[in-house]
Design a protein around this motif. Structure first.
Motif, PDB file in Angstrom:
ATOM      1  N   ALA A  73     111.360 -45.612 -16.947  1.00  0.00           N
ATOM      2  CA  ALA A  73     112.521 -46.218 -16.293  1.00  0.00           C
ATOM      3  C   ALA A  73     113.818 -45.608 -16.795  1.00  0.00           C
ATOM      4  CB  ALA A  73     112.520 -47.732 -16.530  1.00  0.00           C
ATOM      5  N   ARG A  74     113.916 -45.389 -18.097  1.00  0.00           N
ATOM      6  CA  ARG A  74     115.137 -44.814 -18.670  1.00  0.00           C
ATOM      7  C   ARG A  74     115.363 -43.382 -18.203  1.00  0.00           C
ATOM      8  NH1 ARG A  74     117.254 -47.075 -23.924  1.00  0.00           N
ATOM      9  NH2 ARG A  74     116.658 -49.262 -23.882  1.00  0.00           N
ATOM     10  N   VAL A  75     114.286 -42.632 -18.041  1.00  0.00           N
ATOM     11  CA  VAL A  75     114.427 -41.272 -17.533  1.00  0.00           C
ATOM     12  C   VAL A  75     114.994 -41.299 -16.117  1.00  0.00           C
ATOM     13  CG1 VAL A  75     113.139 -39.239 -16.763  1.00  0.00           C
ATOM     14  CG2 VAL A  75     112.644 -40.246 -18.993  1.00  0.00           C
ATOM     15  N   VAL A  76     114.465 -42.193 -15.283  1.00  0.00           N
ATOM     16  CA  VAL A  76     114.937 -42.295 -13.898  1.00  0.00           C
ATOM     17  C   VAL A  76     116.399 -42.727 -13.861  1.00  0.00           C
ATOM     18  CG1 VAL A  76     114.663 -43.550 -11.727  1.00  0.00           C
ATOM     19  CG2 VAL A  76     112.641 -42.734 -12.960  1.00  0.00           C
ATOM     20  N   PHE A  77     116.751 -43.764 -14.634  1.00  0.00           N
ATOM     21  CA  PHE A  77     118.128 -44.247 -14.647  1.00  0.00           C
ATOM     22  C   PHE A  77     119.090 -43.174 -15.146  1.00  0.00           C
ATOM     23  CE2 PHE A  77     116.577 -48.891 -15.275  1.00  0.00           C
ATOM     24  CZ  PHE A  77     116.283 -48.960 -13.932  1.00  0.00           C
ATOM     25  N   HIS A  81     124.565 -46.692  -8.369  1.00  0.00           N
ATOM     26  CA  HIS A  81     124.017 -47.978  -8.793  1.00  0.00           C
ATOM     27  C   HIS A  81     123.100 -48.574  -7.727  1.00  0.00           C
ATOM     28  CE1 HIS A  81     127.419 -48.567 -11.951  1.00  0.00           C
ATOM     29  NE2 HIS A  81     126.382 -47.918 -12.440  1.00  0.00           N
ATOM     30  N   ALA A  82     123.403 -48.339  -6.466  1.00  0.00           N
ATOM     31  CA  ALA A  82     122.507 -48.787  -5.397  1.00  0.00           C
ATOM     32  C   ALA A  82     121.141 -48.110  -5.531  1.00  0.00           C
ATOM     33  CB  ALA A  82     123.120 -48.481  -4.035  1.00  0.00           C
ATOM     34  N   LEU A  83     121.141 -46.818  -5.863  1.00  0.00           N
ATOM     35  CA  LEU A  83     119.888 -46.097  -6.073  1.00  0.00           C
ATOM     36  C   LEU A  83     119.120 -46.669  -7.262  1.00  0.00           C
ATOM     37  CD1 LEU A  83     121.164 -42.451  -5.478  1.00  0.00           C
ATOM     38  CD2 LEU A  83     119.429 -43.622  -4.106  1.00  0.00           C
ATOM     39  N   MET A  84     119.829 -47.024  -8.327  1.00  0.00           N
ATOM     40  CA  MET A  84     119.180 -47.634  -9.489  1.00  0.00           C
ATOM     41  C   MET A  84     118.458 -48.922  -9.110  1.00  0.00           C
ATOM     42  SD  MET A  84     121.716 -47.275 -12.782  1.00  0.00           S
ATOM     43  CE  MET A  84     120.785 -48.546 -13.632  1.00  0.00           C
ATOM     44  N   ILE A  85     119.114 -49.737  -8.289  1.00  0.00           N
ATOM     45  CA  ILE A  85     118.567 -51.044  -7.943  1.00  0.00           C
ATOM     46  C   ILE A  85     117.245 -50.902  -7.187  1.00  0.00           C
ATOM     47  CG2 ILE A  85     118.949 -53.138  -6.577  1.00  0.00           C
ATOM     48  CD1 ILE A  85     121.974 -52.771  -7.200  1.00  0.00           C
ATOM     49  N   ILE A  86     117.187 -49.981  -6.226  1.00  0.00           N
ATOM     50  CA  ILE A  86     115.941 -49.867  -5.461  1.00  0.00           C
ATOM     51  C   ILE A  86     114.903 -49.014  -6.187  1.00  0.00           C
ATOM     52  CG2 ILE A  86     117.173 -50.170  -3.279  1.00  0.00           C
ATOM     53  CD1 ILE A  86     116.580 -47.175  -2.721  1.00  0.00           C
TER      54      ILE A  86
END
Length: 383
Positions: free
Chosen positions: A77-81, A247-252
Motif C-alpha cells: 500500500a505504501r509503495v502505491v501511495f 488524492h482521488a486516485l489514492m482513495i480508489i
C-alpha cells in the motif's frame, strides 16, 4: 616606484615589498557572518519543511515506518501511495471540476445549480449517484449524468462504496482535476468563477480531520484494526470532501485500509460501539499517509451547534441574505470533542498560506427553500 618597474620585480623582491591590503572592519565582518548564518538556516528550513505542494525526490511523502515490521499488505500500500503522490499530476489544457452528487433520488436544487453552472460549459462535469430511485430532472444539464448506483445505507460502508464509485467514474475523464462530493441538500455559496479558482488554485485537498477522544470519536475505534491502524491514528471528520486528482486516485486504489474499516467500523459493534465509516475512513487514512496534503476542514458548511444527532436544517423562512452572507464570511474552522470536556479547537482557514473564507457550499437546506435561494443567488454570490 613607477608602475612598469613593479612588473619587473622577481618573486623574492615581491616578498620584500608586499602590496598593501585593505582591512575588513569588525562591523563588516559581523554583518557578513550574520548573512551567511541566515542563508544557512533558510536552506536547512526549506529542506526540512518544504511547502505542502512541493515534491522533492529527497523527501519521502509518507511518515516514518513504525518500529514493528510492516506486513506485506502495508508495504504494498505504501509503495502505491508513494508512487501516486510523487508522480507529477497530468496537465490538462481544459481542467475541469467534477461535481459528484450523492443523493437518494431527485435533486431538489437542480434549478439553482443550473444557474451556478450557466456559461461555464467545459469547466465542469456532473455525476449523480442516486441510491434509491431514478431522479426526475428539471434541468437539462443533469439529464444522463447518472452513474451505475447501488443501495446506500446510512452509517454503513456502502456510503464509502458510493463515494469511491463516484470517484472511479469521474477519474475516467482525464480533464477532471478536482473532485467535490455534494449531497442533495447542498447549495453553492459563491459564483462558479470563485469556486473554480479556489479549488483549482489550492495546493491542498479539503478533507476534514481531527482527533476526538470522546464517545463519538475514538470510543468507536476497534483493536481489530491493529496492526495497520492504531488508536492514536484514528481520526474523525465530515464526509463531504473536495480532493485533488492524486488524492482521488489514492482513495480508489486503497484496499488495505478500506477493508479494515469495512470489517471493523460499523454500527452495532462489540461493547455497544457504533462506528460510521464515512466519518472516519478518509480522515484516518490521510492523517496516516499524507497529513500535510490536507486542509483538515471541509469546504462544505454544516451547523452542528444544536448538539443533536443531525445538523441544523434550514427551512424557507430561515433562508435570508443575512444567513448566507454570515456563512460565507466564516474564516475559522471549529472542532468540538464529544467527551464531557467539550474542548473547542479553532484554526484559521488557510488557502495557500493566506487566511480565506472557509466555505464554498452549505447544507442542509429543505427543498422548500429553493425559491428564496433562486431570488437571493445573484446577490449573495457576488464574490
Amino acid at each position: 616606484m613607477k608602475l612598469h618597474q613593479v612588473w619587473q620585480l622577481g618573486v623574492k623582491d615581491m616578498k620584500a615589498a608586499p602590496l598593501a591590503r585593505p582591512r575588513t572592519s569588525p562591523r563588516r565582518r559581523v554583518w557578513i557572518l550574520a548573512v551567511a548564518a541566515f542563508i544557512f538556516m533558510a536552506v536547512v528550513w526549506a529542506y526540512l519543511y518544504p511547502p505542502p505542494h512541493y515534491t522533492s525526490p529527497m523527501r519521502d511523502w509518507l511518515p516514518a515506518e513504525p518500529a514493528r515490521e510492516l506486513t506485506d499488505e502495508e508495504r504494498a500500500a505504501r509503495v502505491v501511495f508513494r508512487q501516486i503522490l510523487t508522480t507529477p499530476p497530468l496537465r490538462s489544457k481544459s481542467s475541469k471540476i467534477a461535481f459528484m452528487f450523492l443523493t437518494p433520488g431527485t435533486l431538489p436544487f437542480e434549478r439553482l445549480w443550473e444557474k451556478f453552472f450557466e456559461g461555464h460549459e467545459g469547466r465542469y462535469t456532473i455525476y449523480v449517484h442516486a441510491s434509491r430511485e431514478k431522479p426526475e430532472h428539471v434541468s437539462p444539464i443533469f439529464v444522463g449524468r447518472e452513474i451505475h448506483s447501488e443501495k446506500v445505507t446510512w452509517g454503513k460502508i456502502s456510503m464509502v462504496d458510493a463515494e469511491r464509485r463516484l470517484l472511479a467514474n469521474a477519474l475516467q475523464d482525464i480533464d477532471n482535476q478536482h473532485f467535490v462530493l455534494l449531497s442533495d441538500s447542498c447549495v453553492p455559496l459563491h459564483n462558479f468563477d470563485y469556486v473554480y479558482d479556489y479549488l483549482m488554485g489550492a495546493n491542498l485537498s479539503f478533507i476534514d480531520c481531527f482527533y476526538d477522544p470522546g464517545p463519538h470519536g475514538n470510543f468507536r475505534y476497534s483493536k481489530n484494526m491493529l496492526p495497520e491502524v492504531t488508536e492514536n491514528d484514528f481520526r474523525k471528520g465530515s464526509q463531504w470532501f473536495s480532493v485533488k486528482r492524486q488524492h482521488a486516485l489514492m482513495i480508489i486504489a486503497d484496499n488495505l485500509y478500506y477493508t479494515k474499516f469495512k470489517l471493523h467500523c460499523r454500527p452495532g459493534m462489540e461493547d455497544g460501539r457504533n462506528c460510521y465509516a464515512d466519518e472516519h475512513y478518509l480522515p484516518t487514512v490521510f492523517h496516516m499517509m499524507d497529513p500535510d496534503g490536507i486542509a483538515n476542514w471541509s469546504v462544505t458548511h454544516v451547523d452542528w451547534s444544536e448538539g443533536k444527532w443531525h445538523p441544523k436544517a434550514y427551512r424557507a423562512k430561515d433562508v435570508t441574505f443575512e444567513l448566507l452572507k454570515n456563512i460565507t464570511s466564516i474564516d475559522m474552522s471549529y472542532h468540538v470533542t464529544s467527551d464531557s470536556k467539550k474542548v473547542v479547537t479553532k484554526n484559521p482557514c488557510l488557502w495557500n498560506g493566506a487566511k480565506r473564507p472557509c466555505y464554498l457550499f452549505a447544507r442542509k437546506f429543505y427543498p422548500e427553500s429553493i425559491n428564496n435561494l433562486l431570488t437571493l443567488f445573484a446577490n449573495y454570490t457576488l464574490i
